[in-house]
Design a protein around this motif. Structure first.
Motif, PDB file in Angstrom:
ATOM      1  N   MET A  46       0.855  -1.160   0.354  1.00  0.00           N
ATOM      2  CA  MET A  46      -0.102   0.142   0.004  1.00  0.00           C
ATOM      3  C   MET A  46       0.558   1.598   0.147  1.00  0.00           C
ATOM      4  SD  MET A  46      -2.339   1.585   3.410  1.00  0.00           S
ATOM      5  CE  MET A  46      -4.062   0.094   2.210  1.00  0.00           C
ATOM      6  N   LYS A  47       0.757   2.170  -0.603  1.00  0.00           N
ATOM      7  CA  LYS A  47       1.401   3.497  -0.234  1.00  0.00           C
ATOM      8  C   LYS A  47       0.883   4.302   0.056  1.00  0.00           C
ATOM      9  CE  LYS A  47       1.485   4.192  -5.744  1.00  0.00           C
ATOM     10  NZ  LYS A  47       1.273   4.681  -6.983  1.00  0.00           N
ATOM     11  N   GLN A  48       2.123   5.017   1.225  1.00  0.00           N
ATOM     12  CA  GLN A  48       1.848   5.823   2.232  1.00  0.00           C
ATOM     13  C   GLN A  48       1.750   7.382   1.696  1.00  0.00           C
ATOM     14  OE1 GLN A  48       6.002   5.069   2.917  1.00  0.00           O
ATOM     15  NE2 GLN A  48       5.040   3.077   4.871  1.00  0.00           N
ATOM     16  N   VAL A  49       0.706   8.110   2.902  1.00  0.00           N
ATOM     17  CA  VAL A  49       1.442   9.555   3.249  1.00  0.00           C
ATOM     18  C   VAL A  49       2.753   9.565   3.932  1.00  0.00           C
ATOM     19  CG1 VAL A  49      -0.063  11.117   4.316  1.00  0.00           C
ATOM     20  CG2 VAL A  49      -1.494   9.198   3.323  1.00  0.00           C
ATOM     21  N   VAL A  50       3.212  10.448   3.153  1.00  0.00           N
ATOM     22  CA  VAL A  50       4.478  11.010   3.690  1.00  0.00           C
ATOM     23  C   VAL A  50       4.340  12.136   4.219  1.00  0.00           C
ATOM     24  CG1 VAL A  50       7.066  11.676   3.277  1.00  0.00           C
ATOM     25  CG2 VAL A  50       5.374   9.560   1.979  1.00  0.00           C
ATOM     26  N   MET A  51       4.297  11.989   5.569  1.00  0.00           N
ATOM     27  CA  MET A  51       4.044  13.385   6.297  1.00  0.00           C
ATOM     28  C   MET A  51       5.913  13.737   6.664  1.00  0.00           C
ATOM     29  SD  MET A  51       1.832  14.314   9.351  1.00  0.00           S
ATOM     30  CE  MET A  51       0.608  13.956   9.129  1.00  0.00           C
ATOM     31  N   MET A  52       5.942  14.778   6.440  1.00  0.00           N
ATOM     32  CA  MET A  52       7.728  15.527   6.683  1.00  0.00           C
ATOM     33  C   MET A  52       7.330  16.606   7.587  1.00  0.00           C
ATOM     34  SD  MET A  52       9.463  15.972   3.687  1.00  0.00           S
ATOM     35  CE  MET A  52      11.432  15.913   4.539  1.00  0.00           C
ATOM     36  N   GLY A  53       8.280  16.901   9.153  1.00  0.00           N
ATOM     37  CA  GLY A  53       7.813  18.262   9.725  1.00  0.00           C
ATOM     38  C   GLY A  53       8.852  18.270  10.710  1.00  0.00           C
ATOM     39  N   THR A  54       8.963  19.100  11.962  1.00  0.00           N
ATOM     40  CA  THR A  54       9.862  18.519  13.002  1.00  0.00           C
ATOM     41  C   THR A  54      10.057  17.842  13.570  1.00  0.00           C
ATOM     42  OG1 THR A  54      11.653  19.911  15.074  1.00  0.00           O
ATOM     43  CG2 THR A  54       8.546  19.929  14.475  1.00  0.00           C
ATOM     44  N   SER A  55      11.092  17.620  14.557  1.00  0.00           N
ATOM     45  CA  SER A  55      10.831  15.971  15.165  1.00  0.00           C
ATOM     46  C   SER A  55       9.181  16.196  16.282  1.00  0.00           C
ATOM     47  CB  SER A  55      11.864  16.012  15.848  1.00  0.00           C
ATOM     48  OG  SER A  55      12.105  14.972  16.989  1.00  0.00           O
ATOM     49  N   ARG A  56       8.887  15.167  16.630  1.00  0.00           N
ATOM     50  CA  ARG A  56       7.979  15.293  17.382  1.00  0.00           C
ATOM     51  C   ARG A  56       8.073  15.466  19.284  1.00  0.00           C
ATOM     52  NH1 ARG A  56       3.279  11.273  16.949  1.00  0.00           N
ATOM     53  NH2 ARG A  56       4.706  10.408  15.376  1.00  0.00           N
ATOM     54  N   ALA A  57      10.004  15.711  18.910  1.00  0.00           N
ATOM     55  CA  ALA A  57       9.960  15.394  20.885  1.00  0.00           C
ATOM     56  C   ALA A  57      10.738  17.322  20.825  1.00  0.00           C
ATOM     57  CB  ALA A  57      11.780  15.101  20.235  1.00  0.00           C
ATOM     58  N   THR A  58      10.338  17.699  19.741  1.00  0.00           N
ATOM     59  CA  THR A  58      10.731  18.697  19.494  1.00  0.00           C
ATOM     60  C   THR A  58       9.945  20.318  20.817  1.00  0.00           C
ATOM     61  OG1 THR A  58       9.601  20.014  17.703  1.00  0.00           O
ATOM     62  CG2 THR A  58      12.623  19.030  17.923  1.00  0.00           C
ATOM     63  N   LYS A  59      10.489  21.052  20.950  1.00  0.00           N
ATOM     64  CA  LYS A  59       9.725  22.222  21.203  1.00  0.00           C
ATOM     65  C   LYS A  59       8.926  23.422  20.544  1.00  0.00           C
ATOM     66  CE  LYS A  59      12.661  22.427  25.295  1.00  0.00           C
ATOM     67  NZ  LYS A  59      13.560  21.040  24.607  1.00  0.00           N
ATOM     68  N   GLY A  60       7.557  23.217  20.139  1.00  0.00           N
ATOM     69  CA  GLY A  60       6.941  23.869  18.964  1.00  0.00           C
ATOM     70  C   GLY A  60       5.844  23.204  18.082  1.00  0.00           C
ATOM     71  N   GLY A  61       5.418  24.346  17.971  1.00  0.00           N
ATOM     72  CA  GLY A  61       3.591  24.343  17.807  1.00  0.00           C
ATOM     73  C   GLY A  61       3.439  22.731  16.435  1.00  0.00           C
ATOM     74  N   ILE A  62       4.329  23.022  15.297  1.00  0.00           N
ATOM     75  CA  ILE A  62       3.876  22.176  14.604  1.00  0.00           C
ATOM     76  C   ILE A  62       4.827  20.870  15.321  1.00  0.00           C
ATOM     77  CG2 ILE A  62       5.778  20.425  12.163  1.00  0.00           C
ATOM     78  CD1 ILE A  62       5.828  23.496  11.982  1.00  0.00           C
ATOM     79  N   ALA A  63       5.007  20.577  16.139  1.00  0.00           N
ATOM     80  CA  ALA A  63       5.718  18.962  16.768  1.00  0.00           C
ATOM     81  C   ALA A  63       4.081  19.395  17.566  1.00  0.00           C
ATOM     82  CB  ALA A  63       6.558  18.919  17.563  1.00  0.00           C
ATOM     83  N   SER A  64       3.055  20.389  18.474  1.00  0.00           N
ATOM     84  CA  SER A  64       2.316  19.891  19.170  1.00  0.00           C
ATOM     85  C   SER A  64       1.335  19.305  17.981  1.00  0.00           C
ATOM     86  CB  SER A  64       1.610  20.627  20.187  1.00  0.00           C
ATOM     87  OG  SER A  64       2.550  21.694  20.778  1.00  0.00           O
ATOM     88  N   VAL A  65       0.716  19.866  16.795  1.00  0.00           N
ATOM     89  CA  VAL A  65       0.416  19.427  16.559  1.00  0.00           C
ATOM     90  C   VAL A  65      -0.229  18.523  15.264  1.00  0.00           C
ATOM     91  CG1 VAL A  65      -1.281  20.360  14.043  1.00  0.00           C
ATOM     92  CG2 VAL A  65      -0.953  22.235  15.086  1.00  0.00           C
TER      93      VAL A  65
END
Length: 373
Positions: free
Chosen positions: A1-20
């Motif tokens: 099955m093909k995947q949704v590739v999501m790119m963003g900051t590490s979820r261990a970082t401090k910030g809004g993107i990681a929180s979302v």
């Protein structure tokens, strides 16, 4: 099955993107869709960040070469965050993979308008023009993005919140306690809040301020001392998800006097916890907080107005409670993950992603008895 590739900051970082992204996971998105999350950045030195970015592009290229990407979902902010992700947009276009550019952070308009020359502006517009969809955090940001791109598929998608079944009883909160969560610096209004707190009348000399965040901690400590607030200000450092609930349940007012924002998770989380909010009408905040209803909106840098609104809420617990209850209702009506996530999932399907399986949503579990009493 093909995947949704999501790119963003590490979820261990401090910030809004990681929180979302963490809320996406907690709400079951990573179970309902085959998502491969590629971390492009993490806290640390330059070498650590460079290694992280190199591994990210190696992973992305391997997925693209194997034809395993159904779509690419890129979380980005401005400045270095955008330029780190720039090659990913080009690679996706080269391989014909549908791409979502998901804009976070409140500084992109300034970044584009005053910090980029003609070439960089063209590069930014070229990306926006050619991605399949641009997601932004509010109608205000949607209007701004439409002003710089020919792309007709620009959509506003609020950040989602997972709310406990109930809020803590008001009588259990610490009296006259003001909470702010986020990076400590001028842009977030940290020093404005300290000055406003120092100007509160003697009748509120017992009021306490808790600043939970990283950034300019020592500078904030020095500023608090210079204003005579050393004994009234708690510098808690970065407050993680597990400890955050306790702080939100203890406070009586939430404040975020920022100079620019996207749609801050901390404001939505405070409203979900039943707190009145004092903040500024920047970015998507006015779509969450109506002045005089869920809290108060003041102009960035207006220290006297900030003091007056704090005084009003700290002096009148009944008013603070009413506004907090209104904020909770607003979150339940517009910002719960059970409302927001289906829109994102429909977009995924429209762009060619196939769901993996159904999974219970975190909000539903909370409302069936997993929350606070």
């Amino acid at each position: 099955m093909k995947q949704v590739v999501m790119m963003g900051t590490s979820r261990a970082t401090k910030g809004g993107i990681a929180s979302v992204v963490q809320v996406y996971d907690d709400a079951g998105l990573f179970q309902r869709f085959p998502i491969h999350y590629i971390e492009t950045h993490r806290d640390g030195g330059a070498l650590t960040k460079l290694r992280m970015m190199a591994r990210a592009y190696l992973a992305l290229l391997c997925i693209l070469l194997r034809g395993r990407a159904a779509l690419l979902h890129v979380h980005t902010a401005s400045r270095a965050s955008f330029w780190r992700k720039y090659p990913a947009f080009l690679l996706a276009r080269l391989f014909g993979v549908p791409t979502i550019l998901h804009l976070h952070g409140g500084g992109f308009a300034k970044f584009y308008g005053t910090e980029c020359g003609r070439l960089r502006k063209w590069m930014i517009r070229n990306v926006y023009d050619n991605v399949t969809c641009v997601l932004v955090l509010s109608a205000q940001w949607e209007r701004w993005v439409r002003g710089i791109t020919r792309n007709t598929n620009v959509q506003a998608l609020y950040n989602p919140v997972i709310a406990a079944a109930t809020t803590v009883d008001w009588s259990r909160r610490d009296p006259a306690t003001v909470l702010m969560l986020g990076r400590l610096n001028k842009n977030k209004g940290t020093y404005d809040l300290l000055k406003a707190t120092a100007k509160l009348p003697p009748t509120l000399a017992h009021a306490r301020l808790c600043l939970g965040g990283d950034g300019e901690i020592e500078q904030a400590r020095e500023a608090a001392g210079a204003l005579g607030l050393a004994e009234r200000v708690e510098l808690a450092g970065w407050i993680g998800p597990e400890a955050k609930t306790g702080y939100l349940d203890s406070a009586t007012v939430y404040v975020l006097p920022s100079y620019n924002e996207g749609l801050p998770m901390s404001v939505l989380e405070a409203m979900a916890a039943g707190l009145p909010v004092v903040t500024t009408p920047v970015g998507g905040i006015p779509e969450a907080v109506t002045d005089g209803v869920e809290g108060f909106l003041i102009q960035p840098g207006d220290i006297d107005a900030l003091r007056d609104r704090l005084q009003a809420l700290l002096s009148d617990p009944a008013l603070a409670r009413r506004m907090g209850e209104a904020g909770r209702r607003k979150v339940e009506a517009q910002f719960l993950s059970t409302t927001i996530m289906p829109r994102l999932e429909r977009l995924y399907v429209e762009l060619g992603a196939t769901p993996a399986q159904a999974a219970p949503r975190a909000d539903a579990l909370a409302r069936n008895g997993a929350g606070r009493t």
